[in-house]
Design a protein around this motif. Structure first.
Motif, mmCIF file in Angstrom:
data_model
loop_
_atom_site.group_PDB
_atom_site.id
_atom_site.type_symbol
_atom_site.label_atom_id
_atom_site.label_comp_id
_atom_site.label_asym_id
_atom_site.label_seq_id
_atom_site.Cartn_x
_atom_site.Cartn_y
_atom_site.Cartn_z
ATOM 1 N N ALA A 21 -12.066 -21.853 -69.334
ATOM 2 C CA ALA A 21 -12.492 -21.898 -70.744
ATOM 3 C C ALA A 21 -11.603 -21.014 -71.604
ATOM 4 C CB ALA A 21 -13.947 -21.471 -70.864
ATOM 5 N N LEU A 22 -11.232 -19.842 -71.096
ATOM 6 C CA LEU A 22 -10.371 -18.942 -71.865
ATOM 7 C C LEU A 22 -9.012 -19.582 -72.149
ATOM 8 C CD1 LEU A 22 -11.075 -15.540 -70.096
ATOM 9 C CD2 LEU A 22 -11.709 -16.170 -72.430
ATOM 10 N N SER A 23 -8.476 -20.281 -71.166
ATOM 11 C CA SER A 23 -7.141 -20.862 -71.326
ATOM 12 C C SER A 23 -7.131 -22.072 -72.263
ATOM 13 C CB SER A 23 -6.566 -21.248 -69.963
ATOM 14 O OG SER A 23 -7.342 -22.271 -69.372
ATOM 15 N N GLN A 24 -8.298 -22.613 -72.595
ATOM 16 C CA GLN A 24 -8.360 -23.776 -73.482
ATOM 17 C C GLN A 24 -8.206 -23.411 -74.952
ATOM 18 O OE1 GLN A 24 -12.037 -25.716 -72.530
ATOM 19 N NE2 GLN A 24 -11.318 -26.442 -70.558
ATOM 20 N N HIS A 25 -8.281 -22.124 -75.283
ATOM 21 C CA HIS A 25 -8.215 -21.689 -76.676
ATOM 22 C C HIS A 25 -7.222 -20.544 -76.852
ATOM 23 C CE1 HIS A 25 -11.745 -24.140 -77.439
ATOM 24 N NE2 HIS A 25 -12.286 -23.605 -76.369
ATOM 25 N N PRO A 26 -5.947 -20.770 -76.538
ATOM 26 C CA PRO A 26 -4.994 -19.676 -76.671
ATOM 27 C C PRO A 26 -4.819 -19.259 -78.133
ATOM 28 C CG PRO A 26 -3.844 -21.721 -76.245
ATOM 29 C CD PRO A 26 -5.314 -22.006 -76.103
ATOM 30 N N ASP A 27 -4.699 -17.959 -78.323
ATOM 31 C CA ASP A 27 -4.408 -17.366 -79.635
ATOM 32 C C ASP A 27 -5.492 -17.608 -80.683
ATOM 33 O OD1 ASP A 27 -1.983 -16.411 -78.622
ATOM 34 O OD2 ASP A 27 -1.008 -18.311 -79.054
ATOM 35 N N GLU A 28 -6.713 -17.878 -80.255
ATOM 36 C CA GLU A 28 -7.829 -18.037 -81.187
ATOM 37 C C GLU A 28 -8.861 -16.959 -80.918
ATOM 38 O OE1 GLU A 28 -9.725 -21.823 -80.968
ATOM 39 O OE2 GLU A 28 -7.843 -22.927 -81.008
ATOM 40 N N GLU A 29 -9.424 -16.403 -81.983
ATOM 41 C CA GLU A 29 -10.550 -15.496 -81.809
ATOM 42 C C GLU A 29 -11.761 -16.326 -81.433
ATOM 43 O OE1 GLU A 29 -11.388 -12.979 -85.104
ATOM 44 O OE2 GLU A 29 -9.516 -11.891 -84.918
ATOM 45 N N ARG A 30 -12.424 -15.936 -80.351
ATOM 46 C CA ARG A 30 -13.622 -16.638 -79.896
ATOM 47 C C ARG A 30 -14.735 -15.608 -79.739
ATOM 48 N NH1 ARG A 30 -13.117 -22.083 -80.127
ATOM 49 N NH2 ARG A 30 -14.585 -22.284 -78.422
ATOM 50 N N GLU A 31 -15.904 -15.952 -80.214
ATOM 51 C CA GLU A 31 -17.045 -15.059 -80.130
ATOM 52 C C GLU A 31 -17.933 -15.476 -78.961
ATOM 53 O OE1 GLU A 31 -20.426 -14.537 -83.210
ATOM 54 O OE2 GLU A 31 -18.763 -13.240 -83.828
ATOM 55 N N TYR A 32 -18.361 -14.484 -78.176
ATOM 56 C CA TYR A 32 -19.203 -14.730 -77.018
ATOM 57 C C TYR A 32 -20.449 -13.850 -77.106
ATOM 58 C CZ TYR A 32 -14.941 -16.841 -75.233
ATOM 59 O OH TYR A 32 -13.819 -17.617 -75.084
ATOM 60 N N ARG A 33 -21.593 -14.432 -76.781
ATOM 61 C CA ARG A 33 -22.855 -13.683 -76.806
ATOM 62 C C ARG A 33 -22.949 -12.771 -75.589
ATOM 63 N NH1 ARG A 33 -27.981 -15.239 -78.903
ATOM 64 N NH2 ARG A 33 -28.650 -14.696 -76.813
ATOM 65 N N LEU A 34 -23.484 -11.578 -75.822
ATOM 66 C CA LEU A 34 -23.818 -10.695 -74.721
ATOM 67 C C LEU A 34 -25.231 -11.026 -74.267
ATOM 68 C CD1 LEU A 34 -22.488 -7.281 -76.068
ATOM 69 C CD2 LEU A 34 -21.414 -8.779 -74.390
ATOM 70 N N VAL A 35 -25.435 -11.111 -72.973
ATOM 71 C CA VAL A 35 -26.760 -11.390 -72.430
ATOM 72 C C VAL A 35 -27.123 -10.285 -71.454
ATOM 73 C CG1 VAL A 35 -26.571 -13.889 -72.717
ATOM 74 C CG2 VAL A 35 -25.815 -12.848 -70.590
ATOM 75 N N GLY A 36 -28.407 -10.164 -71.196
ATOM 76 C CA GLY A 36 -28.882 -9.160 -70.255
ATOM 77 C C GLY A 36 -30.046 -8.386 -70.822
ATOM 78 N N ARG A 37 -30.588 -7.502 -70.015
ATOM 79 C CA ARG A 37 -31.771 -6.728 -70.400
ATOM 80 C C ARG A 37 -31.597 -5.968 -71.706
ATOM 81 N NH1 ARG A 37 -33.071 -2.965 -65.469
ATOM 82 N NH2 ARG A 37 -31.129 -2.194 -66.281
ATOM 83 N N GLY A 38 -30.468 -5.295 -71.875
ATOM 84 C CA GLY A 38 -30.287 -4.457 -73.052
ATOM 85 C C GLY A 38 -29.659 -5.150 -74.240
ATOM 86 N N ALA A 39 -29.354 -6.440 -74.121
ATOM 87 C CA ALA A 39 -28.639 -7.146 -75.189
ATOM 88 C C ALA A 39 -29.588 -7.552 -76.309
ATOM 89 C CB ALA A 39 -27.937 -8.379 -74.636
ATOM 90 N N ALA A 40 -29.235 -7.142 -77.518
ATOM 91 C CA ALA A 40 -29.977 -7.613 -78.686
ATOM 92 C C ALA A 40 -29.627 -9.087 -78.894
ATOM 93 C CB ALA A 40 -29.601 -6.789 -79.913
ATOM 94 N N PRO A 41 -30.517 -9.868 -79.515
ATOM 95 C CA PRO A 41 -30.243 -11.301 -79.697
ATOM 96 C C PRO A 41 -28.939 -11.592 -80.447
ATOM 97 C CG PRO A 41 -32.521 -10.816 -80.206
ATOM 98 C CD PRO A 41 -31.840 -9.492 -79.978
ATOM 99 N N SER A 42 -28.516 -10.685 -81.306
ATOM 100 C CA SER A 42 -27.311 -10.933 -82.099
ATOM 101 C C SER A 42 -26.068 -10.251 -81.529
ATOM 102 C CB SER A 42 -27.536 -10.452 -83.535
ATOM 103 O OG SER A 42 -27.782 -9.053 -83.530
ATOM 104 N N SER A 43 -26.147 -9.681 -80.331
ATOM 105 C CA SER A 43 -25.011 -8.958 -79.739
ATOM 106 C C SER A 43 -23.923 -9.923 -79.307
ATOM 107 C CB SER A 43 -25.469 -8.150 -78.524
ATOM 108 O OG SER A 43 -26.390 -7.171 -78.893
ATOM 109 N N THR A 44 -22.717 -9.695 -79.831
ATOM 110 C CA THR A 44 -21.577 -10.533 -79.464
ATOM 111 C C THR A 44 -20.336 -9.672 -79.275
ATOM 112 O OG1 THR A 44 -20.922 -10.898 -81.771
ATOM 113 C CG2 THR A 44 -22.431 -12.519 -80.790
ATOM 114 N N ILE A 45 -19.348 -10.264 -78.621
ATOM 115 C CA ILE A 45 -18.019 -9.681 -78.559
ATOM 116 C C ILE A 45 -17.041 -10.754 -79.013
ATOM 117 C CG2 ILE A 45 -18.505 -8.008 -76.740
ATOM 118 C CD1 ILE A 45 -17.167 -9.965 -74.788
ATOM 119 N N THR A 46 -15.917 -10.348 -79.553
ATOM 120 C CA THR A 46 -14.869 -11.276 -79.959
ATOM 121 C C THR A 46 -13.666 -11.039 -79.067
ATOM 122 O OG1 THR A 46 -15.659 -11.237 -82.234
ATOM 123 C CG2 THR A 46 -13.425 -12.064 -81.869
ATOM 124 N N ILE A 47 -13.139 -12.106 -78.498
ATOM 125 C CA ILE A 47 -12.016 -12.007 -77.567
ATOM 126 C C ILE A 47 -10.911 -12.958 -78.015
ATOM 127 C CG2 ILE A 47 -11.281 -12.453 -75.190
ATOM 128 C CD1 ILE A 47 -14.015 -11.576 -74.275
#
Length: 109
Positions: A60-86
């Motif tokens: 999936a990462l290799s399908q979008h070279p040189d684009e900012e992509r936002e990914y949700r953080l999941v898990g016990r401590g993750a707020a519903p709006s928690s994301t990272i941009t890669i």
């Protein structure tokens, strides 16, 4: 492999500007290789708490070279709006430099 960024103190919306290189070969893509990104808070007197995790497939990462992509953080401590941009690809270093320059200009530094 494991990489750790520096901790950012006294902020609810940290920006890490953290870069590293991982050679993703065609064999890794076909084997279902995953990149796990875990985000923690920094505690002085107790164990750091995990704020969330994003699991990204190399394919999936290799399908979008040189684009900012936002990914949700999941898990016990993750707020519903928690994301990272890669950003992945050859222009990562250029993008990081531009973002740092914009931040310096906005803070008057």
């Amino acid at each position: 492999m494991e990489w750790r960024s520096v901790a950012h103190r006294n902020t609810a919306n940290p920006k890490w500007h953290f870069a590293f290189r991982i050679p993703v070969t065609p064999q890794l893509r076909t084997r279902g290789w995953e990149l796990h990104v875990r985000v923690y808070d920094k505690d002085t007197f107790s164990t750091d708490d995990e704020l969330g995790e994003a699991v990204l497939l190399a394919e999936a990462l290799s399908q979008h070279p040189d684009e900012e992509r936002e990914y949700r953080l999941v898990g016990r401590g993750a707020a519903p709006s928690s994301t990272i941009t890669i950003v992945v690809g050859p222009k990562v270093e250029e993008a990081l430099l531009q973002e740092l320059q914009a931040e310096v200009q906005s803070t008057g530094g």
